[in-house]
Design a protein around this motif. Sequence first.
Motif, PDB file in Angstrom:
ATOM      1  N   ASP A   9       0.831  -1.211   0.000  1.00  0.00           N
ATOM      2  CA  ASP A   9       0.000   0.000   0.000  1.00  0.00           C
ATOM      3  C   ASP A   9       0.859   1.253   0.000  1.00  0.00           C
ATOM      4  N   MET A  10       1.992   1.196   0.707  1.00  0.00           N
ATOM      5  CA  MET A  10       2.857   2.377   0.742  1.00  0.00           C
ATOM      6  C   MET A  10       3.493   2.639  -0.623  1.00  0.00           C
ATOM      7  N   TRP A  11       3.863   1.566  -1.327  1.00  0.00           N
ATOM      8  CA  TRP A  11       4.395   1.735  -2.693  1.00  0.00           C
ATOM      9  C   TRP A  11       3.356   2.428  -3.572  1.00  0.00           C
ATOM     10  N   ALA A  12       2.117   1.932  -3.495  1.00  0.00           N
ATOM     11  CA  ALA A  12       1.040   2.553  -4.275  1.00  0.00           C
ATOM     12  C   ALA A  12       0.864   4.011  -3.873  1.00  0.00           C
ATOM     13  N   GLY A  13       0.951   4.288  -2.580  1.00  0.00           N
ATOM     14  CA  GLY A  13       0.771   5.655  -2.101  1.00  0.00           C
ATOM     15  C   GLY A  13       1.827   6.610  -2.619  1.00  0.00           C
ATOM     16  N   TRP A  14       3.088   6.149  -2.650  1.00  0.00           N
ATOM     17  CA  TRP A  14       4.155   7.011  -3.175  1.00  0.00           C
ATOM     18  C   TRP A  14       3.955   7.264  -4.665  1.00  0.00           C
ATOM     19  N   CYS A  15       3.567   6.209  -5.389  1.00  0.00           N
ATOM     20  CA  CYS A  15       3.336   6.363  -6.837  1.00  0.00           C
ATOM     21  C   CYS A  15       2.177   7.318  -7.115  1.00  0.00           C
ATOM     22  N   ILE A  16       1.057   7.106  -6.415  1.00  0.00           N
ATOM     23  CA  ILE A  16      -0.122   7.940  -6.718  1.00  0.00           C
ATOM     24  C   ILE A  16       0.118   9.390  -6.329  1.00  0.00           C
ATOM     25  N   LYS A  17       0.911   9.607  -5.268  1.00  0.00           N
ATOM     26  CA  LYS A  17       1.130  11.002  -4.851  1.00  0.00           C
ATOM     27  C   LYS A  17       1.970  11.758  -5.870  1.00  0.00           C
ATOM     28  N   VAL A  18       3.005  11.113  -6.398  1.00  0.00           N
ATOM     29  CA  VAL A  18       3.813  11.748  -7.444  1.00  0.00           C
ATOM     30  C   VAL A  18       2.944  12.063  -8.665  1.00  0.00           C
ATOM     31  N   ILE A  19       2.077  11.118  -9.020  1.00  0.00           N
ATOM     32  CA  ILE A  19       1.227  11.287 -10.203  1.00  0.00           C
ATOM     33  C   ILE A  19       0.135  12.331  -9.949  1.00  0.00           C
ATOM     34  N   CYS A  20      -0.479  12.303  -8.767  1.00  0.00           N
ATOM     35  CA  CYS A  20      -1.490  13.316  -8.436  1.00  0.00           C
ATOM     36  C   CYS A  20      -0.883  14.711  -8.451  1.00  0.00           C
ATOM     37  N   ASP A  21       0.327  14.837  -7.910  1.00  0.00           N
ATOM     38  CA  ASP A  21       1.002  16.142  -7.927  1.00  0.00           C
ATOM     39  C   ASP A  21       1.237  16.604  -9.358  1.00  0.00           C
TER      40      ASP A  21
END
Length: 364
Positions: A246-258
């Motif tokens: 879940d943390m891997w997904a969170g780091w990926c989605i945050k970079v993409i959302c930004d």
Amino acid sequence: MAEPATATEAAAPAVALLKDELDIVIPTIRNLDFLEMWRPFFQPYHLIIVQDGDPTKTIKVPEGFDYELYNRNDINRILGPKASCISFKDSACRCFGYMVSKKKYIYTIDDDCFVAKDPSGKAINALEQHIKNLLSPSTPFFFNTLYDPFREGADFVRGYPFSLREGVSTAVSHGLWLNIPDYDAPTQLVKPLERNTRYVDAVMTIPKGTLFPMCGMNLAFDRQLIGPAMYFGLMGDGQPIGRYDDMWAGWCIKVICDHLGLGVKTGLPYIYHSKASNPFVNLRKEYKGIYWQEEIIPFFQQAVLPKDCTSVQKCYIELAKQVKEKLSKVDPYFDKLADAMVTWIEAWDELNPTGAAVPNGKAK
């Protein structure tokens, strides 16, 4: 000490917001008796249950729920060779449910999570609060000191730029937990009796440029906006790491959302997390990640996506390329993970052919 709501306390009839637009995804290895407590809140919705472990085992689901259940044999049948990107013997298998869903929104919850009570003793309808979070704008470009200005009784404070008050679309709503904290194994070992009893009545947008440790046990997201990036990594059986999915997904989605100008909210709603996992088992799963995260997190902090990455899929493929280029030197596992990220997108697009172009938010 915080206590979960009883089935009676949770039994107030709930308004089923977005009933036909949201799927609830649950990963499990056991009978889903926990759904009885959630019945007043979950029964109107469609459930996608992803059965981990032995596919010959029969999982019992309480009567009256509308659900589809997938086990490992189903995943292999539907995805063929691309099934290799779905983790086995790890709760990361849940992301298969995101892929096969056809709804706009997803809520995912673990099977050891129960209905929590707010400080007044009222049962918390976590799903309703997540939906409210997702349907209200986020403010990632300027922090509001009253937290979420779109909540009732709040607004933008003096000095907040009027040009940013419209906000942007919210892609992710990250909920929290009472009772058992979401700790790593070393912290579990030194604080075995610690329980989270603090109920903070707040929702906030995580600012642009700031990463966070996403927990998948109480999480909702807009599948149309960010779904293709919600890959919970290659973890569990046959992999050198677990509990970082879940943390891997969170780091990926945050970079993409930004990059795409989308928002991520954290805070309410709370659920009651009932079961502490074994810290020694967790340490065996986590110990490489505890070392690796000291290089993984700077990688994500420094990641830049090109302007021509205008869809979530393009962003994710670019991120996979950068993982291969920059993290493979940390361990060969990241080479394998980067390949799995690409396979995930290929499988997503095969099952969701019309979802190739995902609109972005308002970049600033």
